[in-house]
Design an enzyme around this catalytic site. Structure first.
Site, PDB file in Angstrom:
ATOM      1  N   ASP A   1      15.581  28.750   6.184  1.00  0.00           N
ATOM      2  CA  ASP A   1      14.887  29.832   5.499  1.00  0.00           C
ATOM      3  C   ASP A   1      15.832  31.035   5.375  1.00  0.00           C
ATOM      4  O   ASP A   1      16.244  31.599   6.384  1.00  0.00           O
ATOM      5  CB  ASP A   1      13.651  30.194   6.338  1.00  0.00           C
ATOM      6  CG  ASP A   1      12.819  31.294   5.702  1.00  0.00           C
ATOM      7  OD1 ASP A   1      13.278  31.916   4.728  1.00  0.00           O
ATOM      8  OD2 ASP A   1      11.710  31.523   6.203  1.00  0.00           O
TER       9      ASP A   1
ATOM     10  N   ASN B   1       7.366  30.136  -1.337  1.00  0.00           N
ATOM     11  CA  ASN B   1       7.552  29.814  -2.761  1.00  0.00           C
ATOM     12  C   ASN B   1       8.220  30.951  -3.534  1.00  0.00           C
ATOM     13  O   ASN B   1       7.935  31.161  -4.711  1.00  0.00           O
ATOM     14  CB  ASN B   1       6.231  29.393  -3.422  1.00  0.00           C
ATOM     15  CG  ASN B   1       6.361  28.750  -4.798  1.00  0.00           C
ATOM     16  OD1 ASN B   1       5.497  28.891  -5.653  1.00  0.00           O
ATOM     17  ND2 ASN B   1       7.446  28.048  -5.048  1.00  0.00           N
TER      18      ASN B   1
ATOM     19  N   CYS C   1      11.853  31.810  -2.319  1.00  0.00           N
ATOM     20  CA  CYS C   1      13.297  31.666  -2.078  1.00  0.00           C
ATOM     21  C   CYS C   1      13.793  30.243  -2.355  1.00  0.00           C
ATOM     22  O   CYS C   1      14.503  30.016  -3.334  1.00  0.00           O
ATOM     23  CB  CYS C   1      13.651  32.046  -0.637  1.00  0.00           C
ATOM     24  SG  CYS C   1      13.275  33.753  -0.211  1.00  0.00           S
ATOM     25  N   ARG C   2      13.423  29.292  -1.489  1.00  0.00           N
ATOM     26  CA  ARG C   2      14.022  27.947  -1.558  1.00  0.00           C
ATOM     27  C   ARG C   2      13.413  27.050  -2.627  1.00  0.00           C
ATOM     28  O   ARG C   2      14.138  26.455  -3.439  1.00  0.00           O
ATOM     29  CB  ARG C   2      13.905  27.251  -0.191  1.00  0.00           C
ATOM     30  CG  ARG C   2      14.744  27.881   0.882  1.00  0.00           C
ATOM     31  CD  ARG C   2      14.349  27.400   2.269  1.00  0.00           C
ATOM     32  NE  ARG C   2      13.025  27.905   2.646  1.00  0.00           N
ATOM     33  CZ  ARG C   2      12.375  27.584   3.762  1.00  0.00           C
ATOM     34  NH1 ARG C   2      12.922  26.734   4.613  1.00  0.00           N
ATOM     35  NH2 ARG C   2      11.197  28.104   4.019  1.00  0.00           N
ATOM     36  N   SER C   3      12.078  26.898  -2.644  1.00  0.00           N
ATOM     37  CA  SER C   3      11.498  25.917  -3.571  1.00  0.00           C
ATOM     38  C   SER C   3      11.619  26.305  -5.049  1.00  0.00           C
ATOM     39  O   SER C   3      11.790  25.407  -5.885  1.00  0.00           O
ATOM     40  CB  SER C   3      10.057  25.546  -3.187  1.00  0.00           C
ATOM     41  OG  SER C   3       9.198  26.655  -3.197  1.00  0.00           O
TER      42      SER C   3
ATOM     43  N   CYS D   1       8.065  24.976  -0.053  1.00  0.00           N
ATOM     44  CA  CYS D   1       8.586  25.733   1.087  1.00  0.00           C
ATOM     45  C   CYS D   1       7.456  26.612   1.614  1.00  0.00           C
ATOM     46  O   CYS D   1       6.283  26.339   1.344  1.00  0.00           O
ATOM     47  CB  CYS D   1       9.839  26.528   0.715  1.00  0.00           C
ATOM     48  SG  CYS D   1       9.592  27.828  -0.511  1.00  0.00           S
TER      49      CYS D   1
HETATM   50  P1  4NP Z   1      10.739  30.619   1.189  1.00  0.00           P
HETATM   51  O1  4NP Z   1      11.202  31.915   2.017  1.00  0.00           O
HETATM   52  O2  4NP Z   1       9.769  29.869   2.083  1.00  0.00           O
HETATM   53  O3  4NP Z   1      12.015  29.878   0.998  1.00  0.00           O
HETATM   54  O4  4NP Z   1      10.120  31.131  -0.078  1.00  0.00           O
HETATM   55  C1  4NP Z   1      10.297  32.806   2.608  1.00  0.00           C
HETATM   56  C2  4NP Z   1       9.714  33.774   1.836  1.00  0.00           C
HETATM   57  C3  4NP Z   1       8.849  34.691   2.417  1.00  0.00           C
HETATM   58  C4  4NP Z   1       8.592  34.621   3.776  1.00  0.00           C
HETATM   59  C5  4NP Z   1       9.173  33.630   4.536  1.00  0.00           C
HETATM   60  C6  4NP Z   1      10.034  32.718   3.949  1.00  0.00           C
HETATM   61  N1  4NP Z   1       7.715  35.562   4.382  1.00  0.00           N
HETATM   62  O5  4NP Z   1       7.557  35.506   5.614  1.00  0.00           O
HETATM   63  O6  4NP Z   1       7.163  36.408   3.668  1.00  0.00           O
END
Ligand code: 4NP
Length: 153
Positions: free
Chosen positions: A122, A11, A13-15, A8
């Protein structure tokens, strides 16, 4: 041993949820498969998963333990299947390699309830409900991903 990588943006939240859910199911089913996860961005390298990902995993009885890392070019050779959480992640990871991309997928290609949608949304800027939604979507997709990997063996 089949190696699976979930990708993702951050790294956190989702992955990491993809990794945790996959490893939990694989261990319950006694499968010779292991998952890891990585991000296309480096903002959160070294961090534990977001507290809401930790909470939704706990609620569903799934152990989660990961330190955020950035996707590296060697990952394309190390992993048998690489699953991107959304279309942007897919494009970003694809642009890192000039090699074979037959093992790169959007995770929701394996979601039987996708109804044409390709992205695991997201959840970072939303509330806890978004994390429950991600959990369900990712868990459902992994069930079919496992069927797919088993069929290719
Ligand atoms: P992820 O979520 O891609 O599912 O881990 C996010 C985590 C952090 C951010 C964006 C999405 N960020 O902009 O910091």
């Amino acid at each position: 041993m089949k190696k699976i990588l979930f990708v993702c943006l951050g790294n956190i939240c989702r992955s990491p949820l993809g990794e945790a859910i996959f490893n939990h199911k694989a261990s319950m089913m006694g499968l010779d498969m292991v998952a890891d996860s990585a991000g296309t961005a480096a903002y959160h390298v070294g961090e534990q998963p977001d507290h809401r990902s930790i909470e939704v995993a706990r609620v569903h009885g799934v152990p989660i333990n990961h330190k955020a890392r950035k996707l590296i070019v060697e990952d394309f050779d190390r992993f048998d299947y690489i699953l991107a959480m959304d279309g942007q992640n897919f494009q970003d990871m694809k642009s890192l390699t000039t090699g074979n991309t037959d093992h790169l997928f959007l995770l929701r290609e394996f979601d039987q309830d996708a109804n044409g949608k390709q992205d695991v949304p997201d959840p970072y800027y939303g509330g806890y409900d978004g994390f429950e939604n991600v959990f369900q979507m990712v868990s459902r997709s992994i069930d079919q991903l496992i069927v797919h990997i088993e069929a290719e063996k």
